[in-house]
Each structure stands twice: as C-alpha cells, then as structure tokens.
Design a protein around this motif. Structure first.
Motif, PDB file in Angstrom:
ATOM      1  N   SER A 145      -4.854   2.387   4.604  1.00  0.00           N
ATOM      2  CA  SER A 145      -3.570   2.367   4.072  1.00  0.00           C
ATOM      3  C   SER A 145      -2.903   3.867   4.380  1.00  0.00           C
ATOM      4  O   SER A 145      -1.549   3.992   4.382  1.00  0.00           O
ATOM      5  CB  SER A 145      -3.300   2.113   2.741  1.00  0.00           C
ATOM      6  OG  SER A 145      -4.251   3.058   1.877  1.00  0.00           O
ATOM      7  N   GLN A 193      -1.100  -3.234   6.277  1.00  0.00           N
ATOM      8  CA  GLN A 193      -0.461  -3.472   5.095  1.00  0.00           C
ATOM      9  C   GLN A 193      -0.603  -4.725   4.157  1.00  0.00           C
ATOM     10  O   GLN A 193      -1.036  -4.895   3.196  1.00  0.00           O
ATOM     11  CB  GLN A 193       1.058  -3.076   5.256  1.00  0.00           C
ATOM     12  CG  GLN A 193       1.456  -1.804   5.444  1.00  0.00           C
ATOM     13  CD  GLN A 193       3.058  -1.726   5.738  1.00  0.00           C
ATOM     14  OE1 GLN A 193       3.731  -2.826   6.208  1.00  0.00           O
ATOM     15  NE2 GLN A 193       3.476  -0.143   5.583  1.00  0.00           N
ATOM     16  N   LYS A 197      -2.779  -5.200   1.137  1.00  0.00           N
ATOM     17  CA  LYS A 197      -2.423  -5.817  -0.003  1.00  0.00           C
ATOM     18  C   LYS A 197      -3.346  -7.325  -0.685  1.00  0.00           C
ATOM     19  O   LYS A 197      -3.394  -7.258  -1.859  1.00  0.00           O
ATOM     20  CB  LYS A 197      -0.991  -6.294   0.446  1.00  0.00           C
ATOM     21  CG  LYS A 197      -0.281  -7.127  -0.741  1.00  0.00           C
ATOM     22  CD  LYS A 197       1.280  -7.597  -0.251  1.00  0.00           C
ATOM     23  CE  LYS A 197       2.077  -8.419  -1.203  1.00  0.00           C
ATOM     24  NZ  LYS A 197       3.197  -8.786  -0.856  1.00  0.00           N
TER      25      LYS A 197
END
Length: 209
Positions: A145, A193, A197
């Motif tokens: 990330s 992403q 997540k």
C-alpha cells in the motif's frame, strides 16, 4: 437421584479421570491433601517430595509475583479463573498453565485452597504462530500500500504530465507507449488498493459479497 448417591464421591471419580490437573491444599500446613492422577502425571514429582513449595519452585520467576498477588486477592468462597503462568519442568520445554482457584472455608477447619490447572502450551504456541503470520501479512500489506503503490502512482502522474508536454509530437508510437504506461500503472494501483482493502476487511471478520 438415589438417596444413597454421594455427590462428593461422583465428583471425586470425575477428578480422578479428568485430564485437568486437580489439587487441594491445606494452607495452614502448606501441604497437599489431594492431587489427581493428571497432577502426578504432569509434574512427575516423587510422593515424598510432593509439596506446594516443590511445585512453586518450578514456576518461572517472572510469574511468581503475579501468582502471589492473585492468591493474596482471593476472598473465602470466591472463585478466580484464567490465571496464566509459565512453569519449567525438569528436562522439558517451558509449559504454560491456566489456573483456576477457590478458597473454600470449612467449619472449624479454616480454609482450603482448591483448584485445577490446564496445560495451554500448545494453544499459546499456535496462537503466537497465528499472530506471527498476521504480523508478516500486515507488513506485506504495508509494503504494497505504501512502498509499491506510491511509486506506481508517481509513474501514472508522470506519464500524464509527459503526455501533456509532448502533445506536439506526432509520433503515434510514443503516444501509445505513454498511454500504456499510464493505463498499466493506474490499473496496478487500483488492483493493489482493492487487494489491501479486501485483506483488511476479511481480517476484521467482515464478509464480502
């Protein structure tokens, strides 16, 4: 239940077969008045040497004060559980025990310390291994990330800037390459992403649909 049934005898029979480590101590005489077979099998202490002190000396010194405080806080008739401590058996790896205690008063006889212990070493080791894997996974997620997604985002922004700066160039291949760089970097950032997540949401126990 039959009137001749003795509940104490039934409970004694249960303790004799229970894998948990049962014991009863007379605090005034600092001696055991009962230990079950699981106790004898776990500690492997000679009957002549069997005493609360002999067991206490096996406890990790770092946990001794905590145990003493837990015992001192006991009130007659109260039951205290989940007292964890480490113990070092001779010629064996350190074990972790979960202790439950009851200080039971007896009329004209003072109070007796009753309790049982469960060996939770394997559970603790398994839990520690799970935490280790979770920490490694979180480290990888942080790398994805930040350390990886960041540069990819920069590539995407730079390619967009170069595209604007080279509008005058009529070479279709250059425009195609710049467009591909921007598209690939953008897709890579979005993929990272979404992956990060998803992993964090699943780690929190939230079902994804």
């Amino acid at each position: 239940m039959s009137l001749t049934t003795n509940p104490a005898s039934l409970l004694f029979t249960l303790a004799e077969h229970d894998p948990r480590i049962f014991f009863a101590i007379n605090p005034e005489r600092t001696s055991f008045i009962y230990v079950n077979p699981a106790f004898k099998n776990f500690f492997k202490i000679d009957a002549k040497s069997l005493s609360p002190y002999a067991v206490y000396n096996l406890i990790n010194p770092e946990d001794s004060e905590y145990l003493e405080e837990s015992y001192a806080a006991l009130q007659p008739g109260t039951f205290k559980k989940n007292i964890e401590f480490r113990i070092q058996l001779p010629h064996q790896k350190e074990r972790v025990l979960n202790l439950s205690l009851l200080l039971q008063p007896q009329e004209n006889e003072g109070s007796f310390l009753l309790g049982y212990m469960e060996d939770i070493s394997d559970f603790k080791a398994y839990n520690d291994k799970l935490n280790e894997f979770a920490n490694k996974k979180n480290s990888i997620l942080n790398i994805l990330s930040h350390d990886l997604a960041g540069p990819l985002g920069s590539i995407q922004n730079l390619s967009a800037l170069i595209t604007r700066k080279t509008k005058a160039i009529e070479d279709p291949e250059v425009k195609k390459w710049l467009s591909l760089i921007e598209e690939i970097s953008k897709k890579s950032v979005l993929m990272i992403q979404e992956f990060v997540k998803k992993e964090f949401v699943e780690s929190a126990g939230v079902a994804l649909f």
